[in-house]
Design a protein around this motif. Structure first.
Motif, mmCIF file in Angstrom:
data_model
loop_
_atom_site.group_PDB
_atom_site.id
_atom_site.type_symbol
_atom_site.label_atom_id
_atom_site.label_comp_id
_atom_site.label_asym_id
_atom_site.label_seq_id
_atom_site.Cartn_x
_atom_site.Cartn_y
_atom_site.Cartn_z
ATOM 1 N N TYR A 36 0.836 -1.209 0.000
ATOM 2 C CA TYR A 36 0.000 0.000 0.000
ATOM 3 C C TYR A 36 0.867 1.254 0.000
ATOM 4 O O TYR A 36 0.602 2.206 -0.738
ATOM 5 N N ILE A 37 1.917 1.245 0.808
ATOM 6 C CA ILE A 37 2.831 2.393 0.853
ATOM 7 C C ILE A 37 3.539 2.579 -0.483
ATOM 8 O O ILE A 37 3.621 3.696 -1.007
ATOM 9 N N ASN A 38 4.033 1.499 -1.042
ATOM 10 C CA ASN A 38 4.830 1.575 -2.268
ATOM 11 C C ASN A 38 4.009 1.768 -3.532
ATOM 12 O O ASN A 38 4.512 2.332 -4.509
ATOM 13 N N MET A 39 2.768 1.306 -3.531
ATOM 14 C CA MET A 39 1.983 1.346 -4.771
ATOM 15 C C MET A 39 0.816 2.330 -4.749
ATOM 16 O O MET A 39 0.351 2.757 -5.809
ATOM 17 N N ILE A 40 0.326 2.665 -3.554
ATOM 18 C CA ILE A 40 -0.865 3.516 -3.473
ATOM 19 C C ILE A 40 -0.588 4.871 -2.830
ATOM 20 O O ILE A 40 -0.772 5.910 -3.457
ATOM 21 N N SER A 41 -0.153 4.877 -1.582
ATOM 22 C CA SER A 41 -0.050 6.148 -0.856
ATOM 23 C C SER A 41 1.246 6.897 -1.141
ATOM 24 O O SER A 41 1.264 8.128 -1.164
ATOM 25 N N GLY A 42 2.356 6.172 -1.327
ATOM 26 C CA GLY A 42 3.652 6.828 -1.530
ATOM 27 C C GLY A 42 4.137 7.561 -0.306
ATOM 28 O O GLY A 42 4.982 8.467 -0.392
ATOM 29 N N SER A 43 3.609 7.178 0.862
ATOM 30 C CA SER A 43 3.947 7.883 2.097
ATOM 31 C C SER A 43 3.947 6.899 3.264
ATOM 32 O O SER A 43 3.227 5.892 3.251
ATOM 33 N N MET A 44 4.744 7.219 4.287
ATOM 34 C CA MET A 44 4.764 6.412 5.505
ATOM 35 C C MET A 44 3.653 6.818 6.475
ATOM 36 O O MET A 44 3.413 6.152 7.460
ATOM 37 N N GLY A 45 2.983 7.930 6.184
ATOM 38 C CA GLY A 45 1.957 8.438 7.092
ATOM 39 C C GLY A 45 0.600 7.794 6.854
ATOM 40 O O GLY A 45 -0.303 8.413 6.282
ATOM 41 N N ASN A 46 0.440 6.563 7.292
ATOM 42 C CA ASN A 46 -0.811 5.815 7.099
ATOM 43 C C ASN A 46 -1.293 5.257 8.433
ATOM 44 O O ASN A 46 -1.472 4.045 8.588
ATOM 45 N N ASN A 47 -1.499 6.141 9.384
ATOM 46 C CA ASN A 47 -1.781 5.705 10.752
ATOM 47 C C ASN A 47 -3.052 4.864 10.856
ATOM 48 O O ASN A 47 -3.107 3.901 11.636
ATOM 49 N N ASP A 48 -4.091 5.209 10.088
ATOM 50 C CA ASP A 48 -5.329 4.416 10.128
ATOM 51 C C ASP A 48 -5.063 2.978 9.690
ATOM 52 O O ASP A 48 -5.594 2.025 10.267
ATOM 53 N N LEU A 49 -4.231 2.832 8.656
ATOM 54 C CA LEU A 49 -3.907 1.502 8.155
ATOM 55 C C LEU A 49 -3.113 0.711 9.186
ATOM 56 O O LEU A 49 -3.378 -0.469 9.424
ATOM 57 N N TYR A 50 -2.155 1.371 9.826
ATOM 58 C CA TYR A 50 -1.345 0.702 10.848
ATOM 59 C C TYR A 50 -2.224 0.266 12.020
ATOM 60 O O TYR A 50 -2.048 -0.828 12.576
ATOM 61 N N ASP A 51 -3.168 1.134 12.404
ATOM 62 C CA ASP A 51 -4.060 0.803 13.514
ATOM 63 C C ASP A 51 -4.943 -0.402 13.180
ATOM 64 O O ASP A 51 -5.172 -1.271 14.027
ATOM 65 N N LEU A 52 -5.434 -0.442 11.947
ATOM 66 C CA LEU A 52 -6.279 -1.573 11.538
ATOM 67 C C LEU A 52 -5.491 -2.872 11.533
ATOM 68 O O LEU A 52 -5.987 -3.913 11.967
#
Length: 263
Positions: A36-52
């Motif tokens: 998801y980071i490498n292909m979709i968001s391009g960012s490490m800031g995905n706190n909702d995803l990490y929480d899930l």
């Protein structure tokens, strides 16, 4: 004489299989986050995803803990060599409590998983039933995950959620038991069985053993094993969806790994 009921023959072996499946799920979730980071968001800031991801890992651990706790209650009574059937009622109560909690936690697993799916595909966290109703939306068009969600709902989660709702809102559920005491060896056996009400919901389990009583211990493993099977299928299809809908161009990934030679 062959017993007229179905139970788990080797608890430790079956528990090991469950642990291995959960380890595989956790590994797939970690890979999913990287993708998801490498292909979709391009960012490490995905706190909702990490929480899930963390919540799903926690809830799966709760399920295995409850299964182990239920087994420990039964094992301690057998180990105590108590011959009096009246003494088993506290154990029965505890086993039924942990089984109810297992049902609640398994439903929560799919709510967390559906939130993960909704977040990645359409940017909106959804409970399972909401996800099931929304899979005809354009965001899921052409994605094989829609078919897997429908099949999971039809074969497992619809019944799971309906049974959970009955336990929470309408009526508790308890089955029969078989208590054996062998005076010569002082051995004690306790088998707790699924109720007819439980089996009327989970018909696919009853169809496997139409002429046998089914222990709660066996049913617990069956419930967890099926939940993990569908989780693995959904996570695998979600990863395929990410790859098919990537936004970040190859070569511009945020996370890269060095080869063993350091290059």
């Amino acid at each position: 004489m062959e017993p007229d009921f179905i139970d788990i023959e080797d608890y430790q072996l079956e528990a090991k299989k469950i642990d291995q499946s959960i380890a595989l799920i956790n590994s797939k979730m970690q890979s999913l986050v990287f993708d998801y980071i490498n292909m979709i968001s391009g960012s490490m800031g995905n706190n909702d995803l990490y929480d899930l991801r963390s919540s799903l890992e926690y809830r799966l651990s709760c399920c295995t803990f409850l299964n182990e706790l239920s087994e420990n209650f039964r094992f301690q009574l057998e180990k105590s060599h108590i011959p009096n059937p009246l003494a088993i009622h506290p154990t029965m109560f505890r086993v039924h409590c942990t089984t109810d909690s297992l049902i609640f936690n398994l439903a929560s697993v799919f709510d967390y998983l559906s939130s993960l799916i909704g977040y990645i595909i359409e940017g909106e966290k959804r409970k399972w039933n909401s996800l099931f109703k929304s899979i005809k939306n354009s965001a899921y068009k052409g994605s094989e995950i829609a078919d897997i969600v429908q099949r999971t709902h039809r074969e497992y989660t619809d019944v799971l959620f309906r049974y959970r709702s009955e336990l929470i809102h309408y009526k508790s559920d308890r089955g029969a038991f078989l208590h054996k005491h062998y005076p010569k060896s002082e051995k004690v056996e306790l088998h707790l069985f699924c109720s007819e009400r439980f089996l009327s919901h989970f018909k696919s389990l009853k169809r496997i053993y139409p002429d046998k009583r089914i222990t709660i211990r066996h049913a617990n493993f069956w419930l967890i094993g099926n939940a993990l099977k569908y989780c693995l299928e959904l996570l695998s299809s979600l990863r395929i969806h990410i790859e098919a809908n990537r936004i970040i161009e190859p070569g511009k990934e945020v996370i890269t790994f060095k080869k063993p030679d350091g290059n």
